[in-house]
Design an enzyme around this catalytic site. Structure first.
Site, PDB file in Angstrom:
ATOM      1  CG  LEU A   1      -1.808  -1.029   1.612  1.00  0.00           C
ATOM      2  CD1 LEU A   1      -2.831  -0.714   2.512  1.00  0.00           C
ATOM      3  CD2 LEU A   1      -2.661  -1.508  -0.398  1.00  0.00           C
ATOM      4  CD  GLU A   2       4.563   4.469  -3.903  1.00  0.00           C
ATOM      5  OE1 GLU A   2       5.449   4.804  -4.019  1.00  0.00           O
ATOM      6  OE2 GLU A   2       4.681   2.670  -4.489  1.00  0.00           O
ATOM      7  CB  ALA A   3       0.795   7.128  -1.480  1.00  0.00           C
TER       8      ALA A   3
ATOM      9  CB  ILE B   1       6.053   2.309   0.688  1.00  0.00           C
ATOM     10  CG1 ILE B   1       6.759   3.493   0.387  1.00  0.00           C
ATOM     11  CG2 ILE B   1       4.926   2.329  -0.334  1.00  0.00           C
ATOM     12  CD1 ILE B   1       8.518   2.919  -0.492  1.00  0.00           C
TER      13      ILE B   1
ATOM     14  CE1 TYR C   1       7.198   7.168   0.632  1.00  0.00           C
ATOM     15  CE2 TYR C   1       4.944   8.518  -0.002  1.00  0.00           C
ATOM     16  CZ  TYR C   1       6.322   7.851  -0.410  1.00  0.00           C
ATOM     17  OH  TYR C   1       6.221   7.304  -1.845  1.00  0.00           O
TER      18      TYR C   1
END
Length: 121
Positions: free
Chosen positions: A33-35, A55, A82
């Site tokens: 799972l990004e952003a 991330i 992040y």
């Protein structure tokens, strides 16, 4: 999609969960799972039996990943929100490369200590 935050509305979060469940049913062993907002990542993580890796998805994922060039301070320019920098290696690398260049130009490197010397027979 770059570093644009995804799943910012309730319908988008529900779509993300539905897609994640489809991927799990198809046999994936983990999901990155990004952003995505932390709450969206929490809901996806709770909905699945496979691990989620975040991330830029907050603390509720089962694991975390961070791009090493960002973590080590090697990247120039803007970073995603992040991306935490744990070292400023870019500056050290630039200094080292400049020192190498200067020593080569001054013919100070390589010297005897950094060369193989022996008599050729």
């Amino acid at each position: 999609m770059g570093n644009k935050v995804q799943a910012r509305t309730h319908p988008e979060v529900h779509a993300l969960i539905d897609n994640a469940r489809r991927l799990e049913s198809a046999g994936v062993f983990a999901l990155v799972l990004e952003a995505v907002p932390s709450e969206a990542a929490r809901q996806v993580t709770q909905a699945l039996s496979i691990p989620t890796i975040g991330i830029g998805a907050g603390p509720h994922c089962d694991g975390q990943v961070l791009v090493s060039s960002e973590m080590l301070g090697l990247s120039a320019g803007p970073r995603p929100r992040y991306a935490k920098v744990y070292a400023a290696l870019r500056d050290q690398i630039i200094r080292a490369a400049r020192s190498f260049k200067e020593e080569v130009e001054a013919r100070a490197y390589p010297d005897t200590e950094h060369s193989y010397e022996w008599s050729i027979r």
